[in-house]
Design an enzyme around this catalytic site. Structure first.
Site, PDB file in Angstrom:
ATOM      1  N   PRO A  35      25.564  25.537  46.262  1.00  0.00           N
ATOM      2  CA  PRO A  35      26.480  24.424  45.670  1.00  0.00           C
ATOM      3  C   PRO A  35      27.495  23.996  46.607  1.00  0.00           C
ATOM      4  O   PRO A  35      27.988  24.672  47.418  1.00  0.00           O
ATOM      5  CB  PRO A  35      27.175  25.225  44.675  1.00  0.00           C
ATOM      6  N   GLN A  73      26.435  25.015  38.882  1.00  0.00           N
ATOM      7  CA  GLN A  73      27.661  25.738  38.904  1.00  0.00           C
ATOM      8  C   GLN A  73      28.863  25.391  38.251  1.00  0.00           C
ATOM      9  O   GLN A  73      29.077  24.302  38.570  1.00  0.00           O
ATOM     10  CB  GLN A  73      28.075  25.853  40.409  1.00  0.00           C
ATOM     11  N   TYR A 123      39.238  30.026  43.375  1.00  0.00           N
ATOM     12  CA  TYR A 123      39.453  29.487  42.232  1.00  0.00           C
ATOM     13  C   TYR A 123      39.730  30.062  40.945  1.00  0.00           C
ATOM     14  O   TYR A 123      40.136  31.208  41.221  1.00  0.00           O
ATOM     15  CB  TYR A 123      38.130  28.431  41.876  1.00  0.00           C
ATOM     16  N   ARG A 182      28.752  33.733  41.184  1.00  0.00           N
ATOM     17  CA  ARG A 182      29.480  33.660  42.660  1.00  0.00           C
ATOM     18  C   ARG A 182      30.609  34.314  42.596  1.00  0.00           C
ATOM     19  O   ARG A 182      31.548  34.101  42.118  1.00  0.00           O
ATOM     20  CB  ARG A 182      29.465  32.275  43.525  1.00  0.00           C
TER      21      ARG A 182
END
Length: 361
Positions: free
Chosen positions: A28, A104, A187, A235
């Site tokens: 991604p 994603q 994130y 991920r």
């Protein structure tokens, strides 16, 4: 000659009901090119050309589960029905050319409300189109991304998890067959995992068990909404590359727990939680993360990070360090990397050109 039982870069791989034509995936990569989250012709060409070039799985960039979960105003989104058909159009093209379409889904947490990288990569004020951010704790990321996020309440957490479920259902409606949860790169989910960003004192902070709670609950909810026949992946940033942060041993244990929740593969990346991480860069520098998690958590893994050469990628698969290799920057330089790698490794017949390119392949 290769035996049928010996894995290599161009041996197919089956996860659930999905069979990949080789072991090469498009990682991604944010394009920051959407308007109000909607995919457009740029995304069709960007993703579609990699399927034409022979990639097995083509994973769309971090796609926000809510408007406030975007990294920037240009991020892709999947929080509304209007996002479904533009993504489905791209996915139909990917499948037409032999690739498996993936996506994603993500929430940027305290790194949200930023300008695009080529516009300064700093937090935007409300007058410049920015918005308020949320995170596990009220800790800003850096001098450039300096907004202090609002510490999330239990209701905020439930809302974000509901957004992930709704995004999952839209991802399915958009004809995706591979779903990746973005639990990395500083994130939101990663912010819960790392002690460097999570200073909560409730059930979502403090101990390892509490810090992984958001990721496990979100995974459980998504898995219930995502068909069992399609792979669910995650991920992880396997190391914060910073003292006192999230590390590989915790990643191994989390991977075991994620597998128990129905995750089929771990995409092994690193970094992103602090701006001053001391990352030991070099060819294949993150491959050891994939190797250790594959071995110790007994789950399939994807290796990422400075994988550029055909022999290098093939060796990763042959030696059992990972089940897949995901390429990012190298795919930007060469959309037809799988075709060129196949020729270099003596497997030219494994990547078929589209009929339009037969004269030049």
């Amino acid at each position: 000659m290769d035996t049928k039982n010996e894995p290599h870069l161009f041996q197919p791989l089956t996860l659930k009901s999905v069979t990949l034509r080789n072991r090469i995936g498009v990682s991604p990569m944010c394009q920051y090119s959407s308007e109000d989250g909607v995919a457009n012709d740029w995304h069709l060409v960007h993703l579609g050309s990699r399927a034409v070039g022979g990639a097995a799985v083509v994973i769309a960039e971090a796609t926000a589960v809510s408007p406030e979960g975007r990294i920037s105003p240009g991020d892709a989104g999947i929080w509304a029905e209007k996002h479904i058909e533009p993504i489905a159009r791209i996915n139909r093209f990917i499948k037409q050319h032999g690739g498996v379409p993936g996506i994603q889904i993500a929430h940027a947490g305290r790194k949200a409300s930023a300008s695009r990288p080529w516009e300064g990569d700093h937090h935007l004020s409300e007058s410049d189109g920015g918005w308020a951010t949320v995170a596990p704790s009220a800790i800003a990321f850096s001098k450039k991304l300096n907004k202090v996020p609002r510490a999330m309440t239990a209701a905020d957490i439930a809302k974000v998890q509901s957004d992930f479920v709704a995004a999952t259902k839209r991802a399915l409606a958009a004809e995706n067959e591979w779903l990746e949860l973005h639990f990395a790169h500083g994130y939101l989910a990663h912010e819960f995992l790392s002690p460097l960003s999570n200073q909560r004192t409730d059930n979502y902070g403090g101990s390892f068990e509490n810090r992984i709670r958001f990721a496990l609950e979100t995974t459980r909810a998504v898995r219930a909404a995502w068909p069992d026949k399609f792979p669910l992946t995650a991920r992880l940033s396997c190391s914060d590359w910073a003292p006192g942060g999230w590390d590989l041993e915790q990643s191994v244990e989390l991977s075991r727990r994620l597998k128990a929740e129905g995750v089929d593969l771990i995409d092994c990346s690193s970094g992103g939680i602090v701006p001053d991480a001391k990352i030991e860069l070099g060819p294949g520098y993150q491959v050891p993360f994939a190797e250790k998690i594959r071995r110790e958590a007994n789950i399939a893994t994807a290796a990422v990070g400075m994988i550029t050469e055909a022999k290098q990628a093939d060796e990763i698969i042959r030696s059992g360090k990972a089940d897949l290799v995901y390429l990012a920057r190298e795919f930007l330089r060469d959309p037809y990397w799988p075709a060129h790698a196949a020729k270099a490794l003596g497997h030219a017949e494994k990547v078929k050109p589209p009929v339009q390119y037969l004269r030049a392949w």
